[in-house]
Design a protein around this motif. Structure first.
Motif, PDB file in Angstrom:
ATOM      1  N   PRO A 195       6.687  -8.352   4.606  1.00  0.00           N
ATOM      2  CA  PRO A 195       7.892  -8.277   3.851  1.00  0.00           C
ATOM      3  C   PRO A 195       8.791  -7.007   4.053  1.00  0.00           C
ATOM      4  O   PRO A 195       9.955  -7.145   3.830  1.00  0.00           O
ATOM      5  CB  PRO A 195       7.356  -8.155   2.291  1.00  0.00           C
ATOM      6  CG  PRO A 195       5.890  -8.154   2.578  1.00  0.00           C
ATOM      7  CD  PRO A 195       5.363  -8.236   3.809  1.00  0.00           C
ATOM      8  N   ILE A 246       9.197 -11.411  13.498  1.00  0.00           N
ATOM      9  CA  ILE A 246       8.231 -11.281  12.547  1.00  0.00           C
ATOM     10  C   ILE A 246       8.633 -12.031  11.211  1.00  0.00           C
ATOM     11  O   ILE A 246       9.551 -12.108  10.907  1.00  0.00           O
ATOM     12  CB  ILE A 246       8.360  -9.661  12.167  1.00  0.00           C
ATOM     13  CG1 ILE A 246       7.729  -9.072  13.217  1.00  0.00           C
ATOM     14  CG2 ILE A 246       7.080  -9.449  11.113  1.00  0.00           C
ATOM     15  CD1 ILE A 246       8.110  -7.665  13.225  1.00  0.00           C
ATOM     16  N   SER A 300      -0.025  -9.808   1.446  1.00  0.00           N
ATOM     17  CA  SER A 300       1.117  -9.200   2.479  1.00  0.00           C
ATOM     18  C   SER A 300       1.424  -7.815   2.198  1.00  0.00           C
ATOM     19  O   SER A 300       1.613  -7.497   1.084  1.00  0.00           O
ATOM     20  CB  SER A 300       2.249  -9.954   2.307  1.00  0.00           C
ATOM     21  OG  SER A 300       2.072 -11.507   2.622  1.00  0.00           O
ATOM     22  N   ASP A 301       1.535  -6.912   3.356  1.00  0.00           N
ATOM     23  CA  ASP A 301       1.925  -5.807   3.142  1.00  0.00           C
ATOM     24  C   ASP A 301       3.056  -5.234   3.864  1.00  0.00           C
ATOM     25  O   ASP A 301       4.098  -5.061   3.644  1.00  0.00           O
ATOM     26  CB  ASP A 301       0.613  -4.955   3.614  1.00  0.00           C
ATOM     27  CG  ASP A 301       0.705  -3.465   3.106  1.00  0.00           C
ATOM     28  OD1 ASP A 301       1.393  -3.226   2.456  1.00  0.00           O
ATOM     29  OD2 ASP A 301      -0.706  -2.677   3.338  1.00  0.00           O
ATOM     30  N   THR A 304       6.404 -16.389  20.037  1.00  0.00           N
ATOM     31  CA  THR A 304       6.715 -15.390  20.768  1.00  0.00           C
ATOM     32  C   THR A 304       6.180 -15.109  21.969  1.00  0.00           C
ATOM     33  O   THR A 304       6.690 -14.895  23.006  1.00  0.00           O
ATOM     34  CB  THR A 304       6.411 -13.978  19.770  1.00  0.00           C
ATOM     35  OG1 THR A 304       4.936 -14.235  19.494  1.00  0.00           O
ATOM     36  CG2 THR A 304       7.218 -13.633  19.029  1.00  0.00           C
ATOM     37  N   ARG A 328       0.963  -1.067   0.072  1.00  0.00           N
ATOM     38  CA  ARG A 328      -0.047  -0.043  -0.018  1.00  0.00           C
ATOM     39  C   ARG A 328       0.815   1.358   0.130  1.00  0.00           C
ATOM     40  O   ARG A 328       0.390   2.383  -0.189  1.00  0.00           O
ATOM     41  CB  ARG A 328      -0.928   0.164   1.171  1.00  0.00           C
ATOM     42  CG  ARG A 328      -1.745  -1.113   1.172  1.00  0.00           C
ATOM     43  CD  ARG A 328      -3.057  -0.806   0.484  1.00  0.00           C
ATOM     44  NE  ARG A 328      -4.126  -1.598   0.375  1.00  0.00           N
ATOM     45  CZ  ARG A 328      -5.370  -1.561   1.486  1.00  0.00           C
ATOM     46  NH1 ARG A 328      -5.184  -0.706   1.859  1.00  0.00           N
ATOM     47  NH2 ARG A 328      -6.124  -2.355   1.548  1.00  0.00           N
ATOM     48  N   THR A 353       3.122  -9.675  19.007  1.00  0.00           N
ATOM     49  CA  THR A 353       3.347 -10.235  20.542  1.00  0.00           C
ATOM     50  C   THR A 353       4.666 -10.015  20.859  1.00  0.00           C
ATOM     51  O   THR A 353       5.711 -10.236  20.150  1.00  0.00           O
ATOM     52  CB  THR A 353       2.865 -11.908  20.463  1.00  0.00           C
ATOM     53  OG1 THR A 353       1.472 -11.874  20.016  1.00  0.00           O
ATOM     54  CG2 THR A 353       2.899 -12.305  21.816  1.00  0.00           C
TER      55      THR A 353
END
Ligand code: FAD
Length: 304
Positions: A101, A89, A97-98, A168, A64, A73
């Motif tokens: 990555p 992560i 996916s935003d 996590t 985006r 977490t």
């Protein structure tokens, strides 16, 4: 009238970036300042996050091309490292996916090397005199993974199943529990945690050596079972393949084979089972527990 805590995003310095698997999995630490100025007043930033809770940050979204709100977490704990929010992560590789990555990019490393920051949510109560690090929940219920109160977890036998970065919350538990001698009084009693971690390949094992060491040092309180699903070295001494195996017969009445899990902990009925991973695997685990007539003392999970 009760003033609801006002949400505020405060820049947290990126104080650590560690890559487990390039392009796939990273550990990050974000450090909030001791104080932050709001409406001309310098307010202290308080960290009361509970083990197993998630914080809210604004990473960059590569799809985006803007900053997005995302929950992570915490893998360390407030008592041990106040205002230092550590998490792990992974790139989800989903079509939409935003931000996941972006955490794996050189842009993050560049920001880390130049003292950059990422905004993290705190709650500001206008009538109050402090900012408090936001946490996703304060309630112990079946759909959250914040740890039970000290007097409760001390006597529990916990089996924690973690898929990938689902480790996590359990890393946070273990750090907190270790600092409290695992709840043992005069060297006796205390919690026992069996941690089963499933990842694709050896590179994605998170805090692996530290967990092996902890299991060796405190066998009465902690067992660690890393499982590799796709790739393993010839001499890999631990688990291989899926920990929750679904056997479909056409599409009807799938059977879930939990034997790999029950070999590690044969009496799940006497345990409190915790799960962190994806929704589908959670449903399969619940079905498998029912089919094996191994309904645990309690089941709590978080999925994302
Ligand atoms: C409590 C909690 C704790 C978490 N802890 C961690 C952690 O420790 N480590 C970690 O790696 N991740 C964690 N996550 C997941 C993390 O917040 C992100 O969701 C994940 O990294 C994927 O982010 P993303 O921006 O790539 O894609 P997404 O968050 O999947 O979003 C991509 C885009 O798709 C849209 N979208 C997402 N789902 C749907 C849907 N069902 N229908 C329609 N549109 C949708 C979103 O609005 C967005 O525009 C946690 C999530 C929660 C809720």
């Amino acid at each position: 009238m009760i003033n609801r805590p006002r949400e505020l995003f405060v820049p947290a310095t990126i104080t650590d970036v560690y890559t487990y698997d390039p392009g796939e999995v990273r550990r990050v630490a974000l450090t909030l300042p001791e104080t932050f100025e709001v409406d001309g007043r310098s307010l202290p930033v308080r960290d009361r996050m509970l083990p197993g809770a998630a914080f809210l940050a604004k990473p960059f979204g590569v799809r985006r091309q803007k900053y997005r709100r995302r929950m992570y977490t915490r893998s360390n704990c407030a008592d041990e490292s106040p205002r230092v929010l550590e998490t792990i992560i992974n790139d989800t590789h989903k079509e939409k996916s935003d931000t996941s990555p972006w955490w794996q990019t050189d842009d993050l490393v560049q920001r880390y090397c130049t003292g950059g920051s990422i905004d993290v949510c705190v709650n500001y109560d206008e009538t109050g005199s402090e900012l408090v690090v936001y946490q996703n929940t304060q309630t112990v219920d079946p759909t959250t993974l914040i740890l039970e109160a000290d007097h409760e977890w001390r006597t529990m036998r916990i089996v924690a199943v973690a898929l990938s970065t689902g480790i996590t919350p359990f890393l946070s538990y273990l750090r907190y529990m270790k600092a409290g001698a695992f709840g043992a009084v005069d060297g006796t009693g205390g919690v026992h945690v069996t941690l089963v971690v499933s990842v694709k390949n050896p590179r994605q094992l998170m805090e692996h050596q530290a967990l092996l060491d902890l299991a060796r040092e405190s066998p009465q309180h902690f067992s660690y079972y890393p499982v590799l699903t796709r790739e393993w070295p010839e001499d890999w001494p631990h688990g291989k393949g899926r920990i929750i195996q679904v056997q479909t017969n056409g599409d009807q009445n799938p059977r879930v084979n939990l034997e790999p899990l029950m070999e590690l902990e044969p009496n799940l009925r006497q345990c409190h089972v915790r799960f962190c991973g994806n929704e589908r695997a959670k449903d399969q685990l619940i079905l498998g527990l029912q089919q094996a007539q191994q309904v645990p003392l309690s089941f709590r999970s978080e999925t994302w």
